[in-house]
Design a protein around this motif. Structure first.
Motif, short mmCIF file in Angstrom:
data_model
loop_
_atom_site.label_atom_id
_atom_site.label_comp_id
_atom_site.label_asym_id
_atom_site.label_seq_id
_atom_site.Cartn_x
_atom_site.Cartn_y
_atom_site.Cartn_z
N SER A 1 -6.28 0.18 -0.58
CA SER A 1 -5.67 -0.91 0.19
C SER A 1 -4.17 -1.00 -0.10
N GLN A 2 -3.80 -0.87 -1.37
CA GLN A 2 -2.38 -0.93 -1.73
C GLN A 2 -1.62 0.28 -1.19
N ASN A 3 -2.24 1.46 -1.24
CA ASN A 3 -1.60 2.65 -0.69
C ASN A 3 -1.22 2.44 0.76
N ALA A 4 -2.13 1.84 1.52
CA ALA A 4 -1.87 1.58 2.94
C ALA A 4 -0.72 0.59 3.11
N LEU A 5 -0.62 -0.37 2.22
CA LEU A 5 0.45 -1.37 2.28
C LEU A 5 1.82 -0.76 1.97
N PHE A 6 1.86 0.14 0.98
CA PHE A 6 3.13 0.72 0.54
C PHE A 6 3.56 1.94 1.33
N LYS A 7 2.63 2.60 2.01
CA LYS A 7 2.92 3.86 2.71
C LYS A 7 4.11 3.75 3.67
N PRO A 8 4.21 2.68 4.49
CA PRO A 8 5.36 2.60 5.40
C PRO A 8 6.71 2.55 4.68
N TYR A 9 6.70 2.20 3.40
CA TYR A 9 7.92 2.12 2.62
C TYR A 9 8.18 3.39 1.81
N GLY A 10 7.26 4.33 1.90
CA GLY A 10 7.41 5.61 1.22
C GLY A 10 7.26 5.54 -0.29
N ILE A 11 6.53 4.55 -0.77
CA ILE A 11 6.30 4.45 -2.21
C ILE A 11 4.80 4.33 -2.51
N SER A 12 4.45 4.59 -3.74
CA SER A 12 3.07 4.49 -4.20
C SER A 12 2.92 3.19 -5.00
N PRO A 13 1.67 2.77 -5.26
CA PRO A 13 1.48 1.60 -6.13
C PRO A 13 2.12 1.78 -7.51
N GLU A 14 2.08 3.00 -8.04
CA GLU A 14 2.68 3.26 -9.34
C GLU A 14 4.21 3.11 -9.29
N VAL B 1 2.76 -8.15 -0.10
CA VAL B 1 1.86 -7.93 -1.24
C VAL B 1 1.05 -9.19 -1.52
N GLU B 2 1.72 -10.34 -1.52
CA GLU B 2 1.01 -11.61 -1.77
C GLU B 2 -0.05 -11.85 -0.70
N LYS B 3 0.29 -11.62 0.55
CA LYS B 3 -0.66 -11.79 1.65
C LYS B 3 -1.79 -10.76 1.53
N GLY B 4 -1.43 -9.51 1.21
CA GLY B 4 -2.42 -8.46 1.04
C GLY B 4 -3.39 -8.77 -0.09
N ASN B 5 -2.88 -9.28 -1.21
CA ASN B 5 -3.75 -9.61 -2.33
C ASN B 5 -4.82 -10.62 -1.92
N LYS B 6 -4.41 -11.62 -1.16
CA LYS B 6 -5.37 -12.64 -0.70
C LYS B 6 -6.35 -12.04 0.31
N MET B 7 -5.88 -11.08 1.08
CA MET B 7 -6.74 -10.44 2.08
C MET B 7 -7.73 -9.48 1.43
N ASN C 1 -12.51 -17.27 -3.47
CA ASN C 1 -11.71 -18.49 -3.45
C ASN C 1 -10.99 -18.61 -4.79
N ILE C 2 -10.10 -19.59 -4.92
CA ILE C 2 -9.25 -19.72 -6.10
C ILE C 2 -10.06 -19.93 -7.38
N ASP C 3 -11.14 -20.69 -7.31
CA ASP C 3 -11.97 -20.90 -8.50
C ASP C 3 -12.64 -19.59 -8.92
N GLU C 4 -13.11 -18.82 -7.95
CA GLU C 4 -13.72 -17.52 -8.25
C GLU C 4 -12.69 -16.54 -8.82
N VAL C 5 -11.48 -16.58 -8.28
CA VAL C 5 -10.41 -15.72 -8.78
C VAL C 5 -10.11 -16.05 -10.24
N ASN C 6 -9.99 -17.34 -10.55
CA ASN C 6 -9.74 -17.75 -11.93
C ASN C 6 -10.88 -17.35 -12.85
N GLN C 7 -12.11 -17.50 -12.39
CA GLN C 7 -13.28 -17.11 -13.19
C GLN C 7 -13.28 -15.60 -13.41
#
Length: 150
Positions: free
Chosen positions: A34-47, A123-129, A134-140
């Motif tokens: 999912s992150q690769n797809a997000l970064f690909k248009p910018y020519g960078i990798s998650p690393e 990235v923030e929008k992608g993380n939520k997607m 939900n937020i309680d599950e994320v915290n847990q």
């Protein structure tokens, strides 16, 4: 929701510990893809994104390749190679360390800061997607993952 058994077409696992390890590995692959797809248009990798974020956190103070390597999420990444690729794109500058000529100082450029600014909301929008919790599950989950690593 697709259960891990369905996703990898396995009827059952030897035990719940085996299942959780497979589930974590499979989920990691899902997130990286999912992150690769997000970064690909910018020519960078998650690393490479990780390196840029580390350098931005230095607030204009150069750091060494070994310091970057220590802070990377993926400890198996080749920081020198990633930095060289980022340098070729104009996102970082490398210079000989004035105190130790064997070391190289790395600094993020304005162009590198600009790409991080452009990516931040995506990235923030992608993380939520990507994370269907939900937020309680994320915290847990965060608490459980911290506990898992001991």
């Amino acid at each position: 929701m697709v259960k891990i058994e369905e996703a990898i077409q396995q009827k059952e696992f030897k035990d719940p510990y085996n299942k959780v390890v497979v589930n974590l590995l499979y989920t990691n692959s899902f997130l990286v893809t999912s992150q690769n797809a997000l970064f690909k248009p910018y020519g960078i990798s998650p690393e490479q994104y990780n390196v840029l974020r580390i350098l931005r956190g230095q607030n204009g103070v150069p750091t060494t390749v070994s310091s970057i390597q220590e802070r990377m999420l993926n400890k198996m990444s080749n920081a020198s190679r990633l930095i060289e690729k980022l340098k070729l794109k104009g996102f970082v500058k490398r210079s000989e360390c004035p105190n130790d000529r064997r070391q190289v100082d790395v600094l993020i450029t304005e162009k590198g800061l600009k790409i991080l600014t452009e990516l931040q909301l995506k990235v923030e929008k992608g993380n939520k997607m990507f994370v269907h919790l939900n937020i309680d599950e994320v915290n847990q989950l965060n608490d459980l993952l911290d506990k898992l690593r001991g």
